[in-house]
Scaffold this active site. Structure first.
Site, PDB file in Angstrom:
ATOM      1  N   LEU A  49       7.490 -39.785   4.421  1.00  0.00           N
ATOM      2  CA  LEU A  49       6.206 -39.482   3.792  1.00  0.00           C
ATOM      3  C   LEU A  49       5.073 -40.242   4.473  1.00  0.00           C
ATOM      4  O   LEU A  49       3.995 -39.697   4.726  1.00  0.00           O
ATOM      5  CB  LEU A  49       6.251 -39.821   2.305  1.00  0.00           C
ATOM      6  CG  LEU A  49       7.087 -38.890   1.422  1.00  0.00           C
ATOM      7  CD1 LEU A  49       7.223 -39.470   0.024  1.00  0.00           C
ATOM      8  CD2 LEU A  49       6.482 -37.494   1.362  1.00  0.00           C
ATOM      9  N   GLU A 103       0.827  -1.201   0.000  1.00  0.00           N
ATOM     10  CA  GLU A 103       0.000   0.000   0.000  1.00  0.00           C
ATOM     11  C   GLU A 103       0.866   1.258   0.000  1.00  0.00           C
ATOM     12  O   GLU A 103       0.600   2.222  -0.736  1.00  0.00           O
ATOM     13  CB  GLU A 103      -0.898   0.040   1.244  1.00  0.00           C
ATOM     14  CG  GLU A 103      -1.766  -1.179   1.425  1.00  0.00           C
ATOM     15  CD  GLU A 103      -1.138  -2.220   2.332  1.00  0.00           C
ATOM     16  OE1 GLU A 103      -1.804  -2.650   3.276  1.00  0.00           O
ATOM     17  OE2 GLU A 103       0.027  -2.597   2.085  1.00  0.00           O
TER      18      GLU A 103
END
Length: 373
Positions: free
Chosen positions: A306, A56
């Site tokens: 995993l 911004e």
């Protein structure tokens, strides 16, 4: 005010600007800003790095007095607190912006809607929710960190057409091709950390850094080694500080004190995590990573890590490479240990993207449902 096609166009530009700094703003989110007045672009900007002006402020400074009466498009609510930089909501109000269109609220409890309230209290018209899902995907690590209280975990693996991660002799170099491996380096550059287990360290001796020739700026990820018994050789590439990010070793009380002390003498971070029989509890590890401010982890381990990750219910996203190779042999599949009994309990992916890297196919998606039973 009803959001229009023009609003969507300008918000799309804000998202494109935000994406330019993915992986470079952490721990801050990636944010883009666009100022429009009378249907014309006045100024634009994006957050480049933590400690530098927010999107911004970049756009407002470029616009100068032309910002008065303009509409500001943002993919995230303006902050309203002092951090490394002053509150952006104050800057928006001072600039005389007439309207703000934001995709979503900031999940950081220091903000959490307070920035929007401040703008509305100052008489600024605010519209929320435009391209909200696109904005969420862009800053998924930041959102997961604040909403779930843990890092985002991305499970990545490469396998052959018959589902193997290595040959029967244990050879895994290379399943995927060079184009796929370059994309993995792009993923590493995007996330806070790269995690592997001791099996991958011993088998492949990976460096776990980002190697992208020609990339002007990269923040090297933290390397996380999960080694409950203390087997990582001190000469391992993942412990070498050259051209890499910091190294963090997660272990248990089953590791020898001398091995831990040797790591500490090399200024490495050692986390002693809960775990039985020398197995690191990944849920406990996730809590410790939260305390260290790590918002996202790319898991590049083998079948053991995993399986543990899926069993713990920690997988948020999947990136799976399938190479047109057939090797046969034993049970060297990615998820030979974890599994569900019925198809209705399968881990489902949505928002699936399929990419081709030469002859390799890469399937990515968000885990929609994951059974941990």
């Amino acid at each position: 005010m009803k959001l229009s096609a023009e609003d969507k166009k300008w918000m799309g530009l804000a998202l494109d600007l935000a994406a330019k700094a993915l992986g470079l703003t952490r721990p801050n989110p990636a944010v883009g800003a666009v100022l429009v007045k009378n249907g014309r672009l006045v100024a634009q900007g994006y957050h480049h790095a933590a400690g530098r002006p927010h999107a911004e402020v970049v756009a407002l400074r470029r616009a100068g007095k032309a910002a008065r009466g303009a509409t500001l498009y943002l993919n995230l609510e303006p902050c309203c607190h002092f951090g490394r930089t002053p509150p952006c909501a104050d800057a928006v109000i001072r600039a005389g912006v007439r309207r703000v269109v934001a995709s979503m609220l900031d999940p950081n409890p220091l903000v959490g809607g307070k920035g929007i309230e401040q703008l509305r209290a100052a008489g600024i018209e605010v519209d929320m929710g435009l391209l909200a899902r696109e904005a969420e995907i862009l800053n998924e690590p930041f959102l997961t960190f604040h909403r779930l209280g843990r890092p985002l975990f991305v499970a990545k693996w490469a396998m052959t057409l018959d589902g193997r991660m290595s040959t029967r002799g244990g050879d895994s170099r290379w399943i995927s091709n060079e184009q796929s491996r370059r994309y993995v380096h792009e993923l590493r550059a995007r996330y806070d950390a790269v995690l592997v287990g001791i099996g991958t360290v011993l088998a492949d001796d990976p460096r776990l850094n980002v190697r992208l020739p020609g990339r002007r700026r990269v923040i090297q990820p933290t390397r996380i080694i999960v080694d409950g018994l203390g087997k990582t050789p001190l000469k391992a590439n993942c412990l070498n500080p050259a051209d890499a990010g910091p190294t963090l070793v997660a272990t248990t009380t089953a590791a020898s004190r001398e091995w831990v002390n040797q790591l500490l003498r090399r200024d490495l971070t050692v986390l002693v995590v809960d775990g039985s029989h020398g197995n690191v509890d990944l849920v406990s590890l996730a809590k410790q990573l939260l305390g260290l401010g790590i918002q996202s982890v790319l898991v590049e381990g083998g079948p053991r890590i995993l399986n543990s990750l899926f069993a713990a219910g920690l997988v948020d996203r999947v990136v799976a490479f399938v190479a047109p190779k057939i090797v046969g042999g034993g049970p060297k599949s990615a998820l030979g240990g974890w599994g569900v009994r019925e198809m209705k309990d399968a881990a489902m992916l949505d928002e699936v993207a399929i990419r081709h890297f030469g002859s390799d196919v890469c399937i990515e998606g968000r885990v929609k449902r994951l059974s941990v039973s």
